[in-house]
Design an enzyme around this catalytic site. Structure first.
Site, PDB file in Angstrom:
ATOM      1  N   HIS A  10     -14.813  19.650   8.083  1.00 43.51           N
ATOM      2  CA  HIS A  10     -15.504  19.075   9.242  1.00 43.51           C
ATOM      3  C   HIS A  10     -14.962  17.725   9.680  1.00 43.51           C
ATOM      4  O   HIS A  10     -15.604  17.045  10.478  1.00 43.51           O
ATOM      5  CB  HIS A  10     -16.989  18.897   8.950  1.00 43.51           C
ATOM      6  CG  HIS A  10     -17.739  20.162   8.761  1.00 43.51           C
ATOM      7  ND1 HIS A  10     -18.394  20.802   9.799  1.00 43.51           N
ATOM      8  CD2 HIS A  10     -17.949  20.915   7.660  1.00 43.51           C
ATOM      9  CE1 HIS A  10     -18.993  21.891   9.326  1.00 43.51           C
ATOM     10  NE2 HIS A  10     -18.731  21.984   8.031  1.00 43.51           N
ATOM     11  N   THR A  32     -21.280  18.624  18.459  1.00 48.28           N
ATOM     12  CA  THR A  32     -22.240  19.690  18.770  1.00 48.28           C
ATOM     13  C   THR A  32     -23.281  19.180  19.758  1.00 48.28           C
ATOM     14  O   THR A  32     -23.864  19.960  20.498  1.00 48.28           O
ATOM     15  CB  THR A  32     -22.947  20.204  17.495  1.00 48.28           C
ATOM     16  OG1 THR A  32     -23.356  19.087  16.716  1.00 48.28           O
ATOM     17  CG2 THR A  32     -22.021  21.086  16.681  1.00 48.28           C
ATOM     18  N   LYS A  40     -25.433   9.868  19.049  1.00 45.82           N
ATOM     19  CA  LYS A  40     -24.677  10.393  17.904  1.00 45.82           C
ATOM     20  C   LYS A  40     -24.587   9.262  16.896  1.00 45.82           C
ATOM     21  O   LYS A  40     -24.933   8.124  17.201  1.00 45.82           O
ATOM     22  CB  LYS A  40     -23.278  10.839  18.348  1.00 45.82           C
ATOM     23  CG  LYS A  40     -22.551   9.774  19.186  1.00 45.82           C
ATOM     24  CD  LYS A  40     -21.197  10.245  19.692  1.00 45.82           C
ATOM     25  CE  LYS A  40     -21.246  11.191  20.874  1.00 45.82           C
ATOM     26  NZ  LYS A  40     -20.770  12.531  20.593  1.00 45.82           N
ATOM     27  N   ARG A  41     -24.104   9.575  15.676  1.00 42.84           N
ATOM     28  CA  ARG A  41     -23.920   8.494  14.719  1.00 42.84           C
ATOM     29  C   ARG A  41     -23.006   7.414  15.302  1.00 42.84           C
ATOM     30  O   ARG A  41     -22.117   7.709  16.097  1.00 42.84           O
ATOM     31  CB  ARG A  41     -23.332   9.060  13.408  1.00 42.84           C
ATOM     32  CG  ARG A  41     -24.349   9.811  12.586  1.00 42.84           C
ATOM     33  CD  ARG A  41     -25.529   8.924  12.194  1.00 42.84           C
ATOM     34  NE  ARG A  41     -25.122   7.979  11.170  1.00 42.84           N
ATOM     35  CZ  ARG A  41     -25.304   8.168   9.872  1.00 42.84           C
ATOM     36  NH1 ARG A  41     -25.936   9.244   9.442  1.00 42.84           N
ATOM     37  NH2 ARG A  41     -24.893   7.283   9.010  1.00 42.84           N
ATOM     38  N   LYS A  54     -16.043   7.239  17.559  1.00 40.66           N
ATOM     39  CA  LYS A  54     -16.847   7.818  18.642  1.00 40.66           C
ATOM     40  C   LYS A  54     -16.908   6.883  19.859  1.00 40.66           C
ATOM     41  O   LYS A  54     -17.336   7.256  20.925  1.00 40.66           O
ATOM     42  CB  LYS A  54     -18.253   8.137  18.139  1.00 40.66           C
ATOM     43  CG  LYS A  54     -18.281   9.238  17.064  1.00 40.66           C
ATOM     44  CD  LYS A  54     -19.691   9.456  16.530  1.00 40.66           C
ATOM     45  CE  LYS A  54     -19.739  10.381  15.320  1.00 40.66           C
ATOM     46  NZ  LYS A  54     -19.638  11.820  15.683  1.00 40.66           N
ATOM     47  N   LYS A  78     -25.235  20.852  23.223  1.00 42.21           N
ATOM     48  CA  LYS A  78     -26.666  20.793  23.577  1.00 42.21           C
ATOM     49  C   LYS A  78     -26.835  20.252  24.993  1.00 42.21           C
ATOM     50  O   LYS A  78     -27.624  20.773  25.782  1.00 42.21           O
ATOM     51  CB  LYS A  78     -27.423  19.910  22.571  1.00 42.21           C
ATOM     52  CG  LYS A  78     -27.492  20.523  21.184  1.00 42.21           C
ATOM     53  CD  LYS A  78     -27.839  19.509  20.090  1.00 42.21           C
ATOM     54  CE  LYS A  78     -27.399  20.064  18.738  1.00 42.21           C
ATOM     55  NZ  LYS A  78     -27.359  19.048  17.670  1.00 42.21           N
TER      56      LYS A  78
HETATM   57  C1  26V Z   1     -17.705  11.096   6.879  1.00 40.90           C
HETATM   58  C2  26V Z   1     -17.399   9.813   6.517  1.00 40.90           C
HETATM   59  C3  26V Z   1     -17.458   9.431   5.114  1.00 40.90           C
HETATM   60  C4  26V Z   1     -16.866   8.117   4.752  1.00 40.90           C
HETATM   61  C5  26V Z   1     -16.084   7.428   5.838  1.00 40.90           C
HETATM   62  C6  26V Z   1     -16.663   7.545   7.178  1.00 40.90           C
HETATM   63  C7  26V Z   1     -17.000   8.919   7.486  1.00 40.90           C
HETATM   64  C8  26V Z   1     -16.933   9.356   8.774  1.00 40.90           C
HETATM   65  C9  26V Z   1     -17.254  10.622   9.117  1.00 40.90           C
HETATM   66  C10 26V Z   1     -17.634  11.509   8.163  1.00 40.90           C
HETATM   67  C11 26V Z   1     -17.943  12.856   8.646  1.00 40.90           C
HETATM   68  C12 26V Z   1     -18.089  13.881   7.606  1.00 40.90           C
HETATM   69  C13 26V Z   1     -18.115  15.240   8.127  1.00 40.90           C
HETATM   70  C14 26V Z   1     -18.923  15.430   9.368  1.00 40.90           C
HETATM   71  O1  26V Z   1     -20.063  15.103   9.452  1.00 40.90           O
HETATM   72  N1  26V Z   1     -18.296  16.035  10.357  1.00 40.90           N
HETATM   73  C15 26V Z   1     -18.902  16.412  11.626  1.00 40.90           C
HETATM   74  O2  26V Z   1     -19.189  17.789  11.560  1.00 40.90           O
HETATM   75  C16 26V Z   1     -19.728  18.300  12.770  1.00 40.90           C
HETATM   76  C17 26V Z   1     -20.059  19.753  12.529  1.00 40.90           C
HETATM   77  O3  26V Z   1     -18.901  20.482  12.323  1.00 40.90           O
HETATM   78  C18 26V Z   1     -18.752  18.102  13.904  1.00 40.90           C
HETATM   79  O4  26V Z   1     -19.342  18.573  15.098  1.00 40.90           O
HETATM   80  C19 26V Z   1     -18.394  16.644  14.058  1.00 40.90           C
HETATM   81  O5  26V Z   1     -17.386  16.503  15.034  1.00 40.90           O
HETATM   82  C20 26V Z   1     -17.907  16.101  12.726  1.00 40.90           C
HETATM   83  O6  26V Z   1     -17.702  14.696  12.797  1.00 40.90           O
END
Ligand code: 26V
Length: 835
Positions: A377, A676, A568-569, A574, A680
């Protein structure tokens, strides 16, 4: 507490709840509500604000689910159908009541029952706390998947963690984010059923020992461990009007009896109770994803706890039906790993099969490699999980043995594929050597799986060509794409009843289970009466959001303005900052009176920053400062407002997405895996302003370029620019941009707070800025101007809005789940024949 399972009721034993028998009428709902409220919860007086009203309604609805749940379970057990376990550290479920009633088809009956008591079902919905067991897109995706799987009658069970504290609540104090604990279980969670009979033991610590068994074979054991009990709590997942109810099984950690007893016997009662705490800590709190919080031992414990408990649960179930015969196990089971978080399941399945069930390495590996499937992801390298080998040695010594063995054999495979290519071995090894050797969890997931997928076409391509290139060269057949989706039951039918009714009036209600039917709306895009009705629904939704905004922030919002939304986060990639720069740009234009603002605008930004992510928190503070000045400056009144939406969550999105005109999806190309929220918004008739990133690419393809506001550099252009990126030149060469930066530097937005903008301004100016905010400023502003002009042409905008909804059919998780099923899972739908 009994960790031992009793034999479950077998076929031929007396079984209750054979067929659904409870009436789905208002009379019956009222009777059951009264029963639960009065006799079970012991309340007599009906007060609108009482949480017990909500609980009693849930119990009445849950009874209807319970019958269908028992039946679904029975059919899957008896027919021994192939099944999928979806392993995820996050399930962002939000509220459950509205959806449960919708899927059961008893919304009207329940509303009528409550009306007879003078109650409003909407108020009851509002009593429910969000189950916020996730961070963002990844967790919400898992929740949408469950809804679609149940609706498609697919035998899929979700496995997750029952965090005591979910996603923190966000309060904004003088513009700063303040985190508050989310004690979502305080008033109870009436949906769950504790199933103590299925508790499992999970081991930690100790050491790995070798012994010779009765047949003279060398075997491994994990001894002197500290054990934790995993107790499952089941949540029903109803399909849409198909009598299927699947399960989300959430594990909660508790001290084992043995562990307590030992210390208790030694006379240390207090220590015994304290050790209980240590065990229970494992499922105490959800981790907010942030770089600085990576590497926490507790997080690894959570991951192993989930993987071990879930796999043991699946093996127990198998053995009940097949004994210790695993010859058909791989044919009947599949585990989908939601990102690398549960990747340790690869090694744990090996351990269970070899140590506990006496399979040979090769037999166990054959099963593992044909049951595990991995979904990635994110492309952000900093988000790819790695764990120190030393931590593994201490916490999970036997698992470390197994990972080493997997790696040794894998390196042999690499050498056979590319003889003498030592660089490649180093690059691909599951262990990253160095002063602190690390285990690369994503690689473990790839090596141990038969399928690796990304979550949008672009993302999957970038995985193959970039991040996982070596692996894709070795096993091209493993790699595939499954573009994300969202469930239209929650994200249109339930959250936008006005639009749902209007659509159903014109094209029937087939879209609730076949979203491609929305295509038929195209023929109404020029129908004046339909367009007028479409606009009036949007206005109603905007009024509802305006009302909510005022309640949350005290700010009055004009629903007649263009609602430009980014929720969003908060993350640098982003680019909420880019959005803020645009807000300042508009503010400046209006103040100077040069440039026509043809459409008054309300910019809404919402989202949480990980508590340890300093820059993200800075961004929130800056947005709030800019907002405060803009919203109190009479010079821009009626033309521009900027609102930070506090405590954004699933329930907030249910009010926000139906009300948006413009959906901001403005990440740096190549960074957002899919998105996602974008789907929506589209489904609810918002037009996207976005970069060629993630699923935006497919959204634009589906709706046509004339109905999408594109801007920004492409992935290739970003790559080319890297290394000689000079942000200052974009600022200097663009008078508008220079003015924006100058105004931000002037202290206009931070009169009495010197320095609060320094870090973000510095980041924008930084040649190493990976997000290249400055590079996209001008094209963003231009695209915004085009959007504004389009919005001002009411007919044109309405048409664009309708066409966006009409083209959103592909972005249903029903389609996503069909794709997973055809390529990866190969499940047969649960049959109704046994009923
Ligand atoms: C994790 C972390 C962990 C440490 C550093 C900063 C950081 C930044 C982002 C993440 C994301 C982890 C995975 C995640 O949440 N991915 C999201 O998954 C969604 C469903 O597939 C997708 O729509 C999003 O684009 C994606 O960011």
């Amino acid at each position: 507490m009994a960790a031992e399972t009793e034999k479950t009721v077998g076929i031929g034993d007396i079984e209750l709840l054979q067929t659904p028998s409870l009436p789905m009428t208002a009379d019956a709902m009222l009777e059951d509500f009264t029963h639960y409220f009065g006799r079970m919860l012991g309340r007599q007086t009906i007060r609108t604000k009482s949480p017990f009203l909500y609980q009693a309604v849930v119990y009445a609805a849950r009874d209807r689910l319970m019958e269908r749940w028992a039946q679904t379970r029975k059919v899957t057990q008896v027919e021994d159908t192939r099944r999928v376990a979806y392993l995820s550290l996050e399930f962002l479920m939000g509220r459950l009541l509205r959806n449960a009633l919708l899927n059961l088809g008893i919304v009207d009956a329940t509303a009528e029952a409550l009306e007879r008591l003078g109650l409003d079902l909407e108020d009851v919905y509002d009593r429910e706390q969000d189950a916020g067991l996730g961070n963002g897109g990844l967790g919400r995706l898992a929740a949408c998947f469950l809804d679609s799987c149940a609706t498609l009658s697919l035998p899929v069970i979700g496995y997750g963690i029952r965090y005591h504290y979910g996603m923190f609540h966000q309060r904004i104090d003088n513009g700063y984010q303040v985190e508050e604990p989310d004690s979502w279980l305080r008033e109870g969670f009436p949906w769950e059923i504790e199933r103590i009979e299925y508790a499992r033991t999970v081991r930690f610590g100790g050491r790995s020992a070798v012994y010779t068994d009765a047949n003279g074979k060398t075997r491994h054991a994990w001894v002197d461990t500290q054990d934790v009990l995993a107790i499952p709590f089941d949540v029903p997942i109803p399909g849409y009007r198909n009598d299927i109810v699947n399960t989300l099984r959430l594990w909660s950690a508790s001290a084992t009896d043995e562990f307590d007893l030992e210390e208790f016997n030694a006379g240390s009662y207090a220590e015994a109770v304290a050790s209980q705490n240590a065990a229970e800590n494992i499922t105490m709190v959800l981790y907010p994803n942030a770089t600085t919080e990576n590497g926490q031992e507790l997080r690894l414990r959570q991951q192993y706890f989930l993987a071990s408990a879930s796999l043991q649960d699946q093996l127990r179930n198998w053995i009940e039906r097949h004994g210790e015969n695993f010859s058909r196990y791989a044919e009947k089971n599949c585990f989908q790993l939601n990102d690398t978080h549960p990747a340790i399941a690869v090694a744990e399945l090996m351990r269970l099969l070899i140590d506990d069930h006496q399979l040979s390495w090769d037999e166990a590996w054959a099963i593992t490699r044909s049951t595990m499937a991995y979904t990635n992801h994110t492309l952000l390298p900093e988000a790819l999980e790695m764990w120190p080998v030393e931590m593994f040695r201490r916490l999970l010594p036997r698992i470390l043995d197994i990972i080493y063995e997997i790696n040794a054999r894998f390196i042999v495979e690499i050498s056979q594929h590319w003889p003498g290519d030592n660089d490649r071995i180093q690059r691909m090894s599951l262990i990253r050597e160095g002063s602190e050797p690390m285990i690369r969890m994503a690689y473990l997931a790839i090596v141990g799986s038969f399928s690796v997928n990304g979550v949008a076409k672009l993302h999957s391509r970038l995985l193959r060509e970039g991040l996982f290139r070596d692996f894709a060269e070795m096993w091209p057949e493993k790699f595939n794409n499954k573009t994300n989706g969202v469930t239209q039951r929650r994200w249109l039918a339930a959250c936008n009843s006005g639009l749902a009714s209007l659509i159903t009036e014109r094209i029937g209600d087939g879209w609730t289970t076949d979203l491609s039917k929305l295509e038929r709306l195209r023929e109404f895009a020029d129908d004046a009466a339909f367009c007028k009705a479409w606009r009036s629904v949007k206005l109603e939704n905007k009024l509802r959001l305006a009302h909510d905004l005022e309640a949350r922030t005290g700010i009055k919002v004009n629903a007649g303005t263009l609602f430009d939304v980014q929720v969003k986060r908060i993350h640098e990639y982003k680019r909420q900052l880019l959005n803020m720069l645009h807000a300042v740009h508009l503010y400046e234009l209006i103040r100077l009176g040069d440039g026509d603002i043809v459409a008054p605008r309300t910019i809404i930004i919402g989202g949480k920053a990980a508590p340890g992510y300093v820059m993200a928190k800075n961004i929130i503070k800056c947005i709030n400062n800019v907002a405060r000045v803009i919203n109190t400056d009479p010079a821009v009144e009626d033309k521009l407002q900027l609102i930070f939406y506090p405590d954004y969550n699933v329930s907030a999105m249910e009010i926000i997405c139906p009300a948006a005109d413009l959906s901001a999806q403005i990440s740096t190309a190549g960074k957002e895996a899919s998105g996602t929220g974008n789907m929506k918004f589209m489904m609810n008739g918002a037009v996207t302003i976005g970069t060629l990133d993630g699923a935006n690419v497919e959204i634009r393809e589906a709706v046509g370029e004339e109905n999408f506001f594109l801007f920004g550099l492409t992935v290739e252009e970003i790559a080319e620019l890297r290394g000689n990126y000079n942000p200052q030149s974009y600022i200097d060469d663009d008078p508008g941009f220079s003015r924006v930066i100058a105004l931000l530097e002037s202290g206009h937005f931070n009169r009495f707070e010197p320095g609060v903008f320094d870090a973000v301004l510095q980041a924008i100016r930084e040649p190493a800025d990976a997000w290249m905010t400055a590079a996209d400023f001008r094209s963003f502003v231009d695209a915004q101007e085009a959007a504004e002009i389009a919005y001002n042409d009411v007919e044109r905008w309405t048409r664009m809005s309708i066409l966006n909804t009409a083209a959103s059919g592909r972005f249903s998780t029903d389609r996503t789940m069909r794709d997973y099923n055809e390529d990866i899972w190969r499940l047969e739908p649960i049959t109704q024949s046994q009923k």
